[in-house]
Design a protein around this motif. Sequence first.
Motif, PDB file in Angstrom:
ATOM      1  N   TYR A 284      17.912  51.715  46.562  1.00 57.37           N
ATOM      2  CA  TYR A 284      18.329  50.746  45.549  1.00 57.37           C
ATOM      3  C   TYR A 284      17.688  49.395  45.830  1.00 57.37           C
ATOM      4  O   TYR A 284      17.167  48.735  44.921  1.00 57.37           O
ATOM      5  CB  TYR A 284      19.852  50.611  45.541  1.00 57.37           C
ATOM      6  CG  TYR A 284      20.329  49.339  44.864  1.00 57.37           C
ATOM      7  CD1 TYR A 284      20.357  49.244  43.480  1.00 57.37           C
ATOM      8  CD2 TYR A 284      20.710  48.225  45.615  1.00 57.37           C
ATOM      9  CE1 TYR A 284      20.763  48.070  42.852  1.00 57.37           C
ATOM     10  CE2 TYR A 284      21.116  47.051  44.997  1.00 57.37           C
ATOM     11  CZ  TYR A 284      21.144  46.975  43.617  1.00 57.37           C
ATOM     12  OH  TYR A 284      21.531  45.810  43.006  1.00 57.37           O
ATOM     13  N   SER A 285      17.696  49.006  47.087  1.00 60.32           N
ATOM     14  CA  SER A 285      17.204  47.687  47.463  1.00 60.32           C
ATOM     15  C   SER A 285      15.715  47.523  47.185  1.00 60.32           C
ATOM     16  O   SER A 285      15.280  46.484  46.684  1.00 60.32           O
ATOM     17  CB  SER A 285      17.492  47.436  48.949  1.00 60.32           C
ATOM     18  OG  SER A 285      17.046  46.155  49.336  1.00 60.32           O
ATOM     19  N   HIS A 286      14.928  48.568  47.472  1.00 61.29           N
ATOM     20  CA  HIS A 286      13.470  48.440  47.385  1.00 61.29           C
ATOM     21  C   HIS A 286      12.865  49.106  46.149  1.00 61.29           C
ATOM     22  O   HIS A 286      11.741  48.766  45.762  1.00 61.29           O
ATOM     23  CB  HIS A 286      12.827  49.015  48.646  1.00 61.29           C
ATOM     24  CG  HIS A 286      13.234  48.322  49.909  1.00 61.29           C
ATOM     25  ND1 HIS A 286      12.868  47.025  50.203  1.00 61.29           N
ATOM     26  CD2 HIS A 286      14.004  48.729  50.951  1.00 61.29           C
ATOM     27  CE1 HIS A 286      13.374  46.664  51.369  1.00 61.29           C
ATOM     28  NE2 HIS A 286      14.073  47.677  51.846  1.00 61.29           N
ATOM     29  N   SER A 287      13.574  50.056  45.526  1.00 61.63           N
ATOM     30  CA  SER A 287      13.002  50.787  44.393  1.00 61.63           C
ATOM     31  C   SER A 287      13.670  50.453  43.065  1.00 61.63           C
ATOM     32  O   SER A 287      12.995  50.319  42.041  1.00 61.63           O
ATOM     33  CB  SER A 287      13.100  52.301  44.632  1.00 61.63           C
ATOM     34  OG  SER A 287      12.405  52.676  45.801  1.00 61.63           O
ATOM     35  N   ILE A 288      14.997  50.331  43.062  1.00 61.79           N
ATOM     36  CA  ILE A 288      15.739  50.179  41.807  1.00 61.79           C
ATOM     37  C   ILE A 288      15.884  48.713  41.402  1.00 61.79           C
ATOM     38  O   ILE A 288      15.522  48.328  40.282  1.00 61.79           O
ATOM     39  CB  ILE A 288      17.128  50.833  41.923  1.00 61.79           C
ATOM     40  CG1 ILE A 288      16.990  52.304  42.309  1.00 61.79           C
ATOM     41  CG2 ILE A 288      17.886  50.674  40.614  1.00 61.79           C
ATOM     42  CD1 ILE A 288      16.161  53.134  41.355  1.00 61.79           C
ATOM     43  N   ALA A 289      16.403  47.889  42.293  1.00 62.94           N
ATOM     44  CA  ALA A 289      16.645  46.481  41.954  1.00 62.94           C
ATOM     45  C   ALA A 289      15.378  45.765  41.480  1.00 62.94           C
ATOM     46  O   ALA A 289      15.439  44.985  40.519  1.00 62.94           O
ATOM     47  CB  ALA A 289      17.270  45.755  43.146  1.00 62.94           C
ATOM     48  N   PRO A 290      14.205  45.992  42.101  1.00 64.37           N
ATOM     49  CA  PRO A 290      12.998  45.317  41.588  1.00 64.37           C
ATOM     50  C   PRO A 290      12.666  45.687  40.144  1.00 64.37           C
ATOM     51  O   PRO A 290      12.182  44.841  39.385  1.00 64.37           O
ATOM     52  CB  PRO A 290      11.904  45.785  42.556  1.00 64.37           C
ATOM     53  CG  PRO A 290      12.626  46.088  43.830  1.00 64.37           C
ATOM     54  CD  PRO A 290      13.941  46.671  43.390  1.00 64.37           C
ATOM     55  N   ILE A 291      12.911  46.944  39.752  1.00 64.18           N
ATOM     56  CA  ILE A 291      12.679  47.332  38.354  1.00 64.18           C
ATOM     57  C   ILE A 291      13.629  46.571  37.439  1.00 64.18           C
ATOM     58  O   ILE A 291      13.230  46.052  36.387  1.00 64.18           O
ATOM     59  CB  ILE A 291      12.867  48.851  38.173  1.00 64.18           C
ATOM     60  CG1 ILE A 291      11.820  49.623  38.970  1.00 64.18           C
ATOM     61  CG2 ILE A 291      12.788  49.226  36.692  1.00 64.18           C
ATOM     62  CD1 ILE A 291      12.008  51.131  38.913  1.00 64.18           C
TER      63      ILE A 291
ATOM     64  N   THR B 260      21.106  51.467  51.924  1.00 67.46           N
ATOM     65  CA  THR B 260      21.107  50.343  52.856  1.00 67.46           C
ATOM     66  C   THR B 260      20.174  49.244  52.361  1.00 67.46           C
ATOM     67  O   THR B 260      19.437  49.421  51.389  1.00 67.46           O
ATOM     68  CB  THR B 260      20.654  50.807  54.247  1.00 67.46           C
ATOM     69  OG1 THR B 260      19.329  51.358  54.145  1.00 67.46           O
ATOM     70  CG2 THR B 260      21.598  51.877  54.793  1.00 67.46           C
ATOM     71  N   GLY B 261      20.211  48.116  53.056  1.00 67.97           N
ATOM     72  CA  GLY B 261      19.344  47.002  52.701  1.00 67.97           C
ATOM     73  C   GLY B 261      20.073  45.960  51.872  1.00 67.97           C
ATOM     74  O   GLY B 261      21.186  46.185  51.378  1.00 67.97           O
ATOM     75  N   PRO B 262      19.456  44.798  51.690  1.00 65.04           N
ATOM     76  CA  PRO B 262      20.085  43.718  50.922  1.00 65.04           C
ATOM     77  C   PRO B 262      20.189  44.070  49.444  1.00 65.04           C
ATOM     78  O   PRO B 262      19.529  44.992  48.962  1.00 65.04           O
ATOM     79  CB  PRO B 262      19.136  42.537  51.149  1.00 65.04           C
ATOM     80  CG  PRO B 262      17.810  43.172  51.424  1.00 65.04           C
ATOM     81  CD  PRO B 262      18.109  44.432  52.180  1.00 65.04           C
ATOM     82  N   ASP B 263      21.030  43.323  48.733  1.00 58.98           N
ATOM     83  CA  ASP B 263      21.176  43.499  47.286  1.00 58.98           C
ATOM     84  C   ASP B 263      20.424  42.367  46.594  1.00 58.98           C
ATOM     85  O   ASP B 263      20.932  41.249  46.484  1.00 58.98           O
ATOM     86  CB  ASP B 263      22.652  43.472  46.889  1.00 58.98           C
ATOM     87  CG  ASP B 263      22.860  43.814  45.414  1.00 58.98           C
ATOM     88  OD1 ASP B 263      21.870  43.762  44.654  1.00 58.98           O
ATOM     89  OD2 ASP B 263      23.997  44.125  45.017  1.00 58.98           O
ATOM     90  N   PRO B 264      19.206  42.622  46.115  1.00 61.48           N
ATOM     91  CA  PRO B 264      18.418  41.549  45.488  1.00 61.48           C
ATOM     92  C   PRO B 264      19.096  40.931  44.277  1.00 61.48           C
ATOM     93  O   PRO B 264      18.887  39.750  43.994  1.00 61.48           O
ATOM     94  CB  PRO B 264      17.119  42.260  45.093  1.00 61.48           C
ATOM     95  CG  PRO B 264      17.026  43.443  46.004  1.00 61.48           C
ATOM     96  CD  PRO B 264      18.447  43.879  46.196  1.00 61.48           C
TER      97      PRO B 264
END
Length: 599
Positions: free
Chosen positions: A214-221, A300-304
Motif C-alpha cells: 500500500y505504501s509504495h504501490s497503491i498510495a502513489p497511484i 507495512t511502511g508509512p501512510d503517504p
Amino acid sequence: MICRFFFYSLAIIVSAAVGAGAVYFLQQNASPSAGGRPVSNFALLDQNGRYHQLYDYQSRRAIVLYSHDSGCPTASGIDKLNALRNEFTPDSVAFLLIDSSGNGQSSREAPDEKRDSKNIPLLNDSTRLVAESLGMMRSGETVVIDPASWTVRYRGPIDDRSHDQTETQDPTKNYLKKAIVALSTGHPVEISERISVGCPIDFGTDTDANVLSYSHSIAPILQKRCVSCHQSGGIGPWAMESHASVKAWAGQMRQAIMLKQMPPWHADPSIGEFRHSLALPPGETKTLVRWINAGAPRGTGPDPLQTQSENTVDDWPLGEPDIILTVPTFKIPAEGILAWQYVKLPVPIEEDTWIRAVHMKPSNRQATHHIFGFVEYPKERKQEEPKWAEGANSFFAAYVPGFPVVPFPEGSGRLIPRGSKMIFQRHYLTVGYPTEDNLQLGLYLHDKPPAMEYKMATALNMGIRIPANTRAHPESASVMIPEDGHLHAIYPHMHYRGDSIRIKALYPDGSEEQLLSVPNYQFQWQMSYQLRHPKPMPRGTKVTVDAMFDNSSDNRANPDPNKEVRWGLLSTQEMLVNYMMYTTPRRTNPKAGAAQSGS
C-alpha cells in the motif's frame, strides 16, 4: 449554460457504486449454491467504440457472455452463438462477447465484417479484470446471467460438441440454449455448470495482490490520479486522507473503476491523442482492483496519504496572475433551486490587452455548478464583440468540474479591448447547509500582441427534439471552420440525457478523420479534450457532431423519461453543443473578423 445538478448526478453514481459494490463483496464471500454466484456491474467498450454497462441490460430475461479468443483453435463458437441469438428477440436475451485474448487491441482490430453492428458486440477486456470477476477460466466458456437476481445461472460450453471443431455431428446436448429457455420461461436451469475445454485465460503473474505494498504501490497511484479531487474541500464526495478512509470506500472505488466512471476520463482511447488525460492506465487499473479484491491490506511502511499536505492543489497553478478580478461574495442558502447570478466588473487595463491564460477560481467548488466569463466590449466597439449567446456560442473563461486550468496555446491569445467589462454568469447549487463562494478570475497578460489568436467555432443544434421513453435517439450538428487554423481542443456539451458523442472532420480535399469519441458521456464532468498535437484545420473544413440521447428509464440520471425534451438552458432540458478551440494568425484589423461565427 452548462446546466446540471452536479451533486444530484454524483449521488446517483455513488449510490449505484454502493449498491453494486455491495453485490461485489457478496460475490467474493458467496459459496456455491442453487441461487448462483452474484455478479457485480462492469463496463467495457466494444469493437465499434460503443460503451456497454452490464446493468443496462436489466430488462432482459437473460444475458449471455462468451469468452472469445480468435487465436484459440479449440474454442470458436461465434457461428453457433449467432445462430442461437437469432432464435431470441434482442429485447429478451442479450448476447455479448468478452475478448479474453488479453492483447488489448484485438477487438478494435477486428475485420470489417466483425465491426458490423449486426454482429454480437465484442467487448475489450484488455485487463482481463471482467473475465476474472466472472470466474471465467478459459476461452469458449459461456456465462448466463439472470438480471432479476444478478446471479450466474449457467457456466460452461455452448453444447457437447464445442470442444471439437472438426466434429460434423449435431450436438446432442444444447446446454446454453436450455439454460436460456429456462430463464426466459421462468423455470429453473437444470444443468448449471459444465467444464469448458478452451485455451486458458492468461491473468498474469500479479493476481495475488496481498504482496502489493500500500505504501509504495497503491498510495502513489491515489496521490497521482485521485487526491486532487478527493481531498478536504475538493469536489470529490470523500477525502483520501489515510489508508483507513480508502479502505472504507474500497468497494465503491472498485465499482467506479470497473464502470469507467473514475477517474473521470471518458474519451475512446483508440481515437485521438490528448494532453492532461485522467485515464487510469491498464497496469494501474489492475493493481488497484486486485489490491481491493484482496481486502485492501495495509501492509507495512508509512501512510503517504496521512502525511501529505492538507492542500495538494496550487492556489494559482499557472503562477500569480497579472490581474485578479474579485467578485463579491455570494451567500448560498441551505436548500432550494437558485437563479443564475450575473455580476459585471470593469477590467482594469489602460489599453487593448492580449490575454495568454485565464483561471476562473471559485472558493467553493462543491456548490459551484458552472461559471462563465464574457467580455462586454465598449459601445464604440460593440460590433467587434464575439457572439457569446450566454455561453451557447462561445465564452472567454469558464469553470466546470473537469475543465483543465491550462494556458492558451503557445504564441496565442485573446483580446480584451480597453474599456471592457467582464460579465460573470454564476450557477450555484445548494448542498444542505448555508455556505458561500468567493469567486476570483485570474488574467495572465502578454507583453506584446501574439502572433496567433485563440478562437472558437461552435457546432450547435437548437432544434433537437428527443421523444419520450426512447433509449437511443440520434441528433447531429455541424460547423464550418471559417479560416485556416490549427485545432487545439474539443469541448462537447449535453445534459442529463446525453449518452454518447462523436466528432468528425470532413476536409476540403474530400478526406475525413475521427477527432473524438466519447462513448460514455457524463454530464457531471465537463471535459475539454486538449489535443496532444495541434491539428491543421483548412478553411472550409466541416466538423460534424453525431450525438445519441437516452430518454428512457434505463438512464438513471433522467429527470423524467415520460416527457419529450427540447433545447433549453435548464438541466431538465437538453443541449447539443460542441466547441472547437483553434488558433489562426492574429487579425491586424479586428473589425475585419468580427462577423465570423464563433470567433
